[in-house]
Design an enzyme around this catalytic site. Structure first.
Site, PDB file in Angstrom:
ATOM      1  N   LYS A  80      -7.627   1.832  12.689  1.00 36.86           N
ATOM      2  CA  LYS A  80      -8.192   2.957  11.857  1.00 36.86           C
ATOM      3  C   LYS A  80      -6.949   3.408  10.658  1.00 36.86           C
ATOM      4  CE  LYS A  80     -12.012   5.107  11.897  1.00 36.86           C
ATOM      5  NZ  LYS A  80     -13.542   4.385  11.950  1.00 36.86           N
ATOM      6  N   SER A 150     -22.954  -0.927   4.820  1.00 43.12           N
ATOM      7  CA  SER A 150     -23.418  -1.198   6.011  1.00 43.12           C
ATOM      8  C   SER A 150     -24.382  -0.249   6.825  1.00 43.12           C
ATOM      9  CB  SER A 150     -22.032  -1.244   6.895  1.00 43.12           C
ATOM     10  OG  SER A 150     -21.472  -0.201   7.006  1.00 43.12           O
ATOM     11  N   GLY A 186     -27.551  11.574   7.072  1.00 38.21           N
ATOM     12  CA  GLY A 186     -26.653  10.896   6.088  1.00 38.21           C
ATOM     13  C   GLY A 186     -27.312   9.441   5.881  1.00 38.21           C
ATOM     14  N   ARG A 212     -31.473  17.870   2.513  1.00 35.08           N
ATOM     15  CA  ARG A 212     -32.096  16.496   3.182  1.00 35.08           C
ATOM     16  C   ARG A 212     -33.422  16.547   3.978  1.00 35.08           C
ATOM     17  NH1 ARG A 212     -25.955  14.564   5.231  1.00 35.08           N
ATOM     18  NH2 ARG A 212     -25.531  13.881   3.012  1.00 35.08           N
TER      19      ARG A 212
END
Length: 353
Positions: A80, A150, A186, A212
């Site tokens: 990470k 992705s 998201g 949203r």
């Protein structure tokens, strides 16, 4: 500063903390394991109260990536990158480019032990900028030879996991017969919501961002605030925002029968897995559910598999989760324990030559 200089979890093979020469910001790259191959993991650029909080995050997230890769059957270990932004600082375009070049330089210094992709605060275009300093960056834009965003592939993996979860919990993979609360709309959560709507599911949706709500309306989902979404009376809760929402305080308030979603590190502590079980909530480990994006990206960019092979790997999340849930039921353990045991077994096994 490297791992030998600081107090880190013994399992980590290598940890680098370096102040960027251009940006002046602290960059943490944690390589948890290369037992199965090159370590991979996202580059997270986020605000933290102190850079040491970002350091702790990097250790935790890289360890989870090792489990994610092992459970997904990937020939990779976990790593990470975390860039800790001060609470009141957001880089402009020029400063961001400089920061990403600093990240690339740190990764280049690891000589191929680790490759990075998008995470919170980064996307495919950022990977292209990092790739100007190191070849070890993936999920670059499609027109630049990469696999692109992705998020849709992650969502496809979530749907595969939800079908496996519903089969185990309710005896059928038919999503149209079930109700879901999607918390977080998201990039991934929005895709999941639309896919569930297409499958005919009954939906509740919530997000801290009121703008949203249009996504919920388009999907025919009832809108709820984040807390009401978390505690909605539904069959399955789908956490799709940041982690840490399942705690000793929140679990007793849940009214769902099962949980599966793409948010990473949903449990605030390992003991919360047992608490969920005692409350009769079947939890699908997030390291399995959220793996679709990394499976697809590495298959296409790092291992040069065909689109069909990559898609088959993503859909294989259903079989992986089904096996973990069966093991947990047969052994009287939690799914978290069953997943970790399976991951540890693979990490102990040397990779094929």
């Amino acid at each position: 500063m490297v791992a030998s200089d600081i107090d880190t979890e013994p399992m980590h093979e290598h940890v680098v903390v370096k102040r960027g020469t251009r940006s002046g910001l602290p960059i943490v790259v944690a390589v948890h394991s290369t037992a199965l191959g090159q370590a991979i993991g996202g580059c997270r650029i986020a605000h933290y109260p102190h850079w040491r909080d970002g350091f702790t995050d990097a250790l935790r997230l890289s360890a989870a990536m090792s489990d994610k890769c092992a459970l997904a059957g990937l020939p990779n270990g976990g790593g990470k990158t975390v860039v800790a932004l001060p609470p009141d600082a957001t880089p402009d375009a020029a400063a961001r480019r400089a920061l990403l070049h600093d990240v690339g330089d740190v990764i280049a210094g690891l000589a191929g032990a680790y490759a990075t992709g998008p995470d919170v605060g980064t996307g495919p275009d950022d990977m292209l900028t990092i790739a100007e300093r190191t070849p070890h960056a993936f999920c670059r834009p499609v027109d630049a030879g990469g696999s692109g965003d992705s998020s849709e592939h992650t969502a496809v993996g979530v749907l595969a996991a939800l079908r496996a979860l519903c089969t185990e919990r309710f005896g059928s993979a038919d999503l149209s017969a079930r109700s879901f609360a999607v918390l977080g709309l998201g990039r991934v959560g929005g895709h999941v919501l639309r896919m569930l709507a297409d499958a005919g599911a009954t939906l509740v949706a919530g997000d801290i961002d009121e703008t949203r709500r249009a996504l919920a309306d388009a999907a025919g989902a009832a809108w709820a605030g984040p807390q009401d979404c978390l505690t909605a009376d539904v069959d399955v809760l789908v956490p799709a925002a940041l982690g840490g929402l399942l705690t000793a305080r929140s679990v007793p308030t849940l009214r769902c029968a099962a949980i599966a979603g793409p948010a990473n590190n949903q449990l605030d502590a390992p003991a919360t897995a047992g608490l969920l079980s005692r409350h009769g909530v079947l939890w699908a480990p997030d390291v399995v559910v959220s793996a679709g994006g990394i499976i697809h990206a590495t298959a296409v960019e790092l291992h040069h598999e065909t689109a069909a092979q990559a898609a088959a790997r993503v859909h294989g999340i259903a079989d992986t989760l089904a096996g973990i849930l069966r093991t947990a039921r047969a052994t009287g353990s939690t799914p978290a324990e069953a997943a970790r045991s399976r991951a540890r077994q693979r990490l102990r096994r040397p990779p094929p030559r």
